[in-house]
Every structure is written in C-alpha cells, then in structure tokens.
Design an enzyme around this catalytic site. Structure first.
Site, PDB file in Angstrom:
ATOM      1  N   HIS A 116       0.840  -1.204   0.000  1.00 25.49           N
ATOM      2  CA  HIS A 116       0.000   0.000   0.000  1.00 25.49           C
ATOM      3  C   HIS A 116       0.872   1.250   0.000  1.00 25.49           C
ATOM      4  O   HIS A 116       0.648   2.180  -0.795  1.00 25.49           O
ATOM      5  CB  HIS A 116      -0.906  -0.039   1.237  1.00 25.49           C
ATOM      6  CG  HIS A 116      -1.696   1.210   1.483  1.00 25.49           C
ATOM      7  ND1 HIS A 116      -3.017   1.348   1.113  1.00 25.49           N
ATOM      8  CD2 HIS A 116      -1.356   2.378   2.079  1.00 25.49           C
ATOM      9  CE1 HIS A 116      -3.452   2.550   1.462  1.00 25.49           C
ATOM     10  NE2 HIS A 116      -2.462   3.188   2.058  1.00 25.49           N
ATOM     11  N   GLU A 117       1.877   1.298   0.871  1.00 34.21           N
ATOM     12  CA  GLU A 117       2.710   2.496   0.970  1.00 34.21           C
ATOM     13  C   GLU A 117       3.609   2.669  -0.252  1.00 34.21           C
ATOM     14  O   GLU A 117       3.847   3.799  -0.701  1.00 34.21           O
ATOM     15  CB  GLU A 117       3.550   2.463   2.257  1.00 34.21           C
ATOM     16  CG  GLU A 117       2.735   2.450   3.546  1.00 34.21           C
ATOM     17  CD  GLU A 117       1.769   3.618   3.675  1.00 34.21           C
ATOM     18  OE1 GLU A 117       1.977   4.649   3.000  1.00 34.21           O
ATOM     19  OE2 GLU A 117       0.797   3.494   4.447  1.00 34.21           O
ATOM     20  N   HIS A 175       1.474   4.201  -2.895  1.00 37.46           N
ATOM     21  CA  HIS A 175       1.159   5.620  -2.673  1.00 37.46           C
ATOM     22  C   HIS A 175       2.113   6.525  -3.461  1.00 37.46           C
ATOM     23  O   HIS A 175       1.731   7.628  -3.876  1.00 37.46           O
ATOM     24  CB  HIS A 175       1.245   5.967  -1.189  1.00 37.46           C
ATOM     25  CG  HIS A 175      -0.088   6.019  -0.515  1.00 37.46           C
ATOM     26  ND1 HIS A 175      -1.187   6.642  -1.062  1.00 37.46           N
ATOM     27  CD2 HIS A 175      -0.503   5.539   0.683  1.00 37.46           C
ATOM     28  CE1 HIS A 175      -2.225   6.529  -0.247  1.00 37.46           C
ATOM     29  NE2 HIS A 175      -1.834   5.865   0.814  1.00 37.46           N
ATOM     30  N   GLU A 199      -6.122   6.630  -1.747  1.00 33.84           N
ATOM     31  CA  GLU A 199      -6.056   5.476  -0.846  1.00 33.84           C
ATOM     32  C   GLU A 199      -6.546   4.208  -1.528  1.00 33.84           C
ATOM     33  O   GLU A 199      -6.024   3.107  -1.288  1.00 33.84           O
ATOM     34  CB  GLU A 199      -6.872   5.753   0.419  1.00 33.84           C
ATOM     35  CG  GLU A 199      -6.347   6.887   1.281  1.00 33.84           C
ATOM     36  CD  GLU A 199      -4.970   6.602   1.870  1.00 33.84           C
ATOM     37  OE1 GLU A 199      -4.612   5.409   1.997  1.00 33.84           O
ATOM     38  OE2 GLU A 199      -4.262   7.569   2.202  1.00 33.84           O
ATOM     39  N   ASP A 212      -4.575   0.814  -1.945  1.00 32.82           N
ATOM     40  CA  ASP A 212      -5.101  -0.462  -1.464  1.00 32.82           C
ATOM     41  C   ASP A 212      -5.065  -1.521  -2.564  1.00 32.82           C
ATOM     42  O   ASP A 212      -4.661  -2.671  -2.334  1.00 32.82           O
ATOM     43  CB  ASP A 212      -6.545  -0.294  -0.973  1.00 32.82           C
ATOM     44  CG  ASP A 212      -6.631   0.312   0.417  1.00 32.82           C
ATOM     45  OD1 ASP A 212      -5.602   0.338   1.121  1.00 32.82           O
ATOM     46  OD2 ASP A 212      -7.728   0.750   0.807  1.00 32.82           O
ATOM     47  N   HIS A 257      -9.772   7.923   3.234  1.00 37.96           N
ATOM     48  CA  HIS A 257      -9.815   6.458   3.239  1.00 37.96           C
ATOM     49  C   HIS A 257     -11.251   5.978   3.074  1.00 37.96           C
ATOM     50  O   HIS A 257     -12.180   6.586   3.588  1.00 37.96           O
ATOM     51  CB  HIS A 257      -9.267   5.900   4.562  1.00 37.96           C
ATOM     52  CG  HIS A 257      -7.868   6.308   4.861  1.00 37.96           C
ATOM     53  ND1 HIS A 257      -7.567   7.516   5.469  1.00 37.96           N
ATOM     54  CD2 HIS A 257      -6.686   5.676   4.645  1.00 37.96           C
ATOM     55  CE1 HIS A 257      -6.242   7.603   5.614  1.00 37.96           C
ATOM     56  NE2 HIS A 257      -5.688   6.512   5.122  1.00 37.96           N
ATOM     57  N   ARG A 295     -12.313  -1.279   2.161  1.00 36.47           N
ATOM     58  CA  ARG A 295     -10.870  -1.421   2.014  1.00 36.47           C
ATOM     59  C   ARG A 295     -10.512  -2.891   1.820  1.00 36.47           C
ATOM     60  O   ARG A 295      -9.409  -3.216   1.391  1.00 36.47           O
ATOM     61  CB  ARG A 295     -10.143  -0.837   3.233  1.00 36.47           C
ATOM     62  CG  ARG A 295     -10.383   0.647   3.424  1.00 36.47           C
ATOM     63  CD  ARG A 295      -9.361   1.287   4.317  1.00 36.47           C
ATOM     64  NE  ARG A 295      -8.054   1.340   3.666  1.00 36.47           N
ATOM     65  CZ  ARG A 295      -6.995   1.934   4.182  1.00 36.47           C
ATOM     66  NH1 ARG A 295      -7.081   2.520   5.377  1.00 36.47           N
ATOM     67  NH2 ARG A 295      -5.847   1.948   3.545  1.00 36.47           N
TER      68      ARG A 295
END
Length: 497
Positions: free
Chosen positions: A321-322, A325, A384, A388, A459, A465
């Site tokens: 996920h990061e 980003h 987000e 995800d 989010h 999610r």
C-alpha cells in the site's frame, strides 16, 4: 447581576457568533475531493505579492510578527506558498465582518477543545465536548482517563514514549525481516510495471527507478536513543508536575518554534512524523520515503514468530500500500527525488487517468451501511483506493506469496518442512494470506462517524478497504473459488498498476 463575561445571554451570543463565523469559513473552503490535486497547492509568491493578491488580511504583519518569535526578519521579497488561493481571496471579507472579540473567542475555543485538552480543565469542558461528539460521531461515553493521559504523553513526547515501546516490544531481527519483505514487494511492483501494456518503456524505466530510490525507514529513528539530541530537542519545553495543562501549552509552543526554525534550511530526511509507538505507516511524497513504526510490526500485521503467509498478508499488504502511494494519483506527480516534476508522457498520463476513473466509478457505487443510503465518494478516496488495490496486487502476485512460489520458498528456507497451519482452520496458505489482509481492517464504526468520514476521510470505510481491492483481484477469486459474476468476482475489474 453576573459580570458580562459570565452572563449566560452574553455567552450564548458569543458562542453563536463563533459558530456563524466558522460556518462562513466552511462555506469558502473547497470540498475535500477538490483539494486533492497537489499541483494546485504550489503557488509561490512573495510576501508583498501575497498582500496584493489577497486583500483584507495584513499578511506581512502577521508573518513578520510570527517570525519574530525566533528572531528572524522578513521583507517583501520573502518567498511564500499560497496553498489555497480561492480561500485566501475570500478570508479577508469574512474576518472583516466580525469584531476582534469573536476572533479571539474562536481561537481560544479551538485551542481549549482540541484533542484531550479538556481533560485538564473543569468538568464542564469535558461534558461540552462529549455532547458535541455525541452529535458528530455518535460517541456515548468519554474514553478512560488513563487512555487520554497516555495519548497526550505520546503526542507531547513521541520519541521518549517510542523509546520505551521499542525497548520492551521491538524484537531484534524484526527490522531485517521486514526489510526483506519490502525488497520482495518492490521487486514485485517493478515486475508489475514491466507487464503494463499501456505504458511507454521510457515511463516504465522512470517508475522503476523511483521504486528503487524509495527510502525505507523501519522501527524507530536513531534519535530516540540519543540522550543529548533529545535534551536539545525539548530544551524549550517545561514540564509542570502539578499543572499538565501548562505542560501541554509549553509543548505546543516549543513545537511551533521548532517548526519555524526549519524554515530556510534543507529538509531533514531523518525526521519522523509518528512515534515509534504509533500503529500506522506513511509515504512522504516530498522525500520519497516509506515509514513503518515499530508499533505496527505487531500481530495481526506482523510477528517474527508467526507463519510467513500471515506476515505477507498483514504487513505485506501495508508495505505494498505504501509503495503504491508513491504512484497514486498524487504521488505519481513527484519524481524519485521528491520534486514535483512531471515524468509522464502525455499519452501515459491520459491512460493512467482513464484507469483511475474506473476506480472512482467502482467505489462511488458502494452504498455505506448505516448512513441512510449514502454512497462512498470515489474522488475523495481515490489515492487510498489506488494504494489499497496496488498493495493487494503486489502482495499476492509477489513471487514469495503465490501458491507455487510459496512452495519453493518452503523448500529453500525451511528445507521442505511445512509451516504450521492455524489450529482449527482448514485453509490453504493463499487463503490465509487473504484472511489476514482482511483481518487488519476489522473494526466497528458508529453510523454518525461513518457519515462524518464520508465527507472528510480520504480512506474508504473499513469494509470497502477489503471488498474493493479483492473484487479486482484475480488471485482472490482463484483462491476462494468465487463464481464468475458474483459480488466478489465481478466480470468487470479495475486496475491501475
């Protein structure tokens, strides 16, 4: 008769004036989804130009007075960035309508009701805030006092609390283990880029370079074990043993001073924005860094002792996920050095936006339970949601996570010995990967809080999610034998990366 300052009628009018002014502030503020474009934030000008373009506020006087706190002088040529020009153009008209009494009441009211500050004020302040939270978020009772106190200490002294947490909870070897996970997931992301049919080779190369250049920070900053550096950082803080409110005020003032002192200096890339005791992670576009504090490296996200499939499904999803980003609809606008420089061809940018539109439409069609039929805002949550979806895809396409490669991992790393199954669960490793990925988002949210977040939170609600990315995952459908065309295996799937 009560003095005017305590007169209920005067107090009620003061409160109404403050609320009326704040409503006007809200009405000139762009909606959250329209504030997401980072390229519109950077509007560089001088302090002199600031006053000319946005009348009604004595900007130079405000900035000059602020900088005097640290003894720094400002002139008309000092560069500044006007983040929201449309707001700044209107704020002067709003302020001019209200006397200084209202403005002062507004500032003091915001300060006194911020966070857990009411904890150290007379009971009436706590009662007022609870009643407010009941309406806004559905809160029925205040958090325990110990919890508020510990939160305040963590926010006031993040490094000191982080040090205590690391000394007791952060296992030796965890950092190296998680770095291996990050390496594998970066490798997977670059493999995903190579497989893209819509992106030109030159853009692919720049994307992979950015992924390689992405700095990884795990566990804690070295600062927390440097007593001298900690003393220096908090030299302007005074701790009042018998007056915690004064301590909080001192902490806040010192933080403002530290922030101002960073101006005109190079960015310190060793700075952390969370305590090591914070269960969270983040990506810094401006420095191309991804950060995973020690506290998130705990079950269900991660454990040095638990099976590898749970770690890849838990912290692996977060890591993916990061990483993604850095390539979401905003992160993609920064290069590998953190500069806001366009490294995309016009065609690739258009193709990216087309795929992002699919994500927007998918999530905008989710109805959020308990909100009276309100729909999710796919534009507000786009960044987000892209992260995800990328996190899921990287995690489950990783050469260390697909079923066959997982078997190879067992042969190489465990000499063919099986990892233990979870007691009482007859699930395959791939299924357990997905289960743990969903487990990290388990939670309950009050209906009032759901409604508030739909307007403000970038989010998606917790259930989406999980459901959103997994609807787009072919690997999930295969692992769980989802029938084609079913809710979790729709015929139309969205993918950006």
């Amino acid at each position: 008769m009560l003095p005017s300052v305590l007169n209920p009628t005067t107090a009620e009018k003061d409160a109404k004036d403050v609320v009326d002014m704040e409503i006007e502030y809200a009405n000139i503020t762009l909606p959250s989804d329209l504030r997401r474009d980072v390229t519109k934030w950077y509007n560089k000008m001088t302090t002199g130009e600031l006053g000319d373009k946005f009348p009604g506020v004595e900007w130079k006087k405000l900035i000059t007075g602020t900088m005097k706190i640290i003894g720094m002088s400002i002139n008309d040529s000092e560069p500044v960035v006007a983040v929201s020009p449309s707001f700044l153009q209107k704020i002067g008209n709003v302020i001019s309508k209200y006397p200084s009494r209202v403005i002062v009441n507004y500032v003091i009211g915001r300060m006194l009701l911020k966070g857990n500050v009411p904890l150290y004020l007379p009971e009436i302040f706590t009662s007022i805030k609870l009643r407010y939270q009941q309406v806004l978020s559905g809160t029925t009772q205040a958090s325990p006092r110990w919890q508020k106190c510990s939160t305040n200490v963590k926010h006031a002294f993040p490094e000191a609390v982080g040090r205590l947490f690391v000394e007791e909870k952060f296992r030796t070897g965890a950092k190296e283990n998680v770095l291996e996970l990050v390496y594998n997931l970066k490798k997977t992301f670059k493999g995903m880029v190579d497989e893209l049919t819509w992106m030109e080779d030159s853009t692919k190369q720049l994307a992979k370079e950015k992924a390689d250049f992405m700095e990884v920070m795990i566990g804690y900053p070295e600062l927390i074990f440097n007593d001298s550096a900690l003393h220096t950082k908090y030299e302007n803080v005074t701790v009042y043993i018998d007056d915690p409110l004064r301590t909080i005020m001192s902490v806040g003032e010192a933080a403002v001073i530290r922030g101002l002192q960073k101006l005109r200096k190079d960015v310190d890339k060793t700075d952390w924005f969370f305590s090591a005791a914070e269960v969270n992670a983040y990506n810094m576009f401006l420095t191309n860094q991804i950060v995973f504090p020690a506290a998130i490296l705990q079950p269900p996200h991660y454990s040095y002792e638990q099976p590898a499939y749970l770690n890849y499904g838990g912290i692996g999803y977060v890591i993916g996920h990061e990483i993604t980003h850095g390539f979401d609809d905003q992160g993609r606008k920064f290069n590998k050095y953190g500069g806001m420089i366009n490294w995309w061809s016009d065609n690739d940018s258009a193709m990216y936006k087309d795929r992002a539109k699919c994500i927007i439409e998918q999530y905008s069609n989710f109805t959020v339970p308990g909100t009276g039929g309100m729909m999710l805002n796919g534009k507000l949550t786009l960044g987000e949601n892209i992260a995800d979806n990328g996190g899921v895809k990287e995690t489950f396409k990783s050469p260390y996570c697909s079923y066959q490669a997982y078997r190879e991992w067992l042969k190489t790393n465990r000499h063919g010995k099986e990892e233990q199954k979870l007691p009482g669960l007859n699930y395959t490793p791939n299924q357990l990967l997905f289960l743990n990925a969903a487990q990290v988002w388990c939670g309950e949210t009050r209906n009032e809080e759901k409604i508030k977040r739909l307007y403000t939170d970038p989010h998606s609600p917790l259930m989406f999610r999980v459901n959103g990315p997994l609807q787009n995952s072919e690997e999930f459908s295969i692992a769980w034998n989802c029938p084609a065309g079913s809710y979790m295996n729709p015929s139309s799937k969205c993918t950006v990366w």
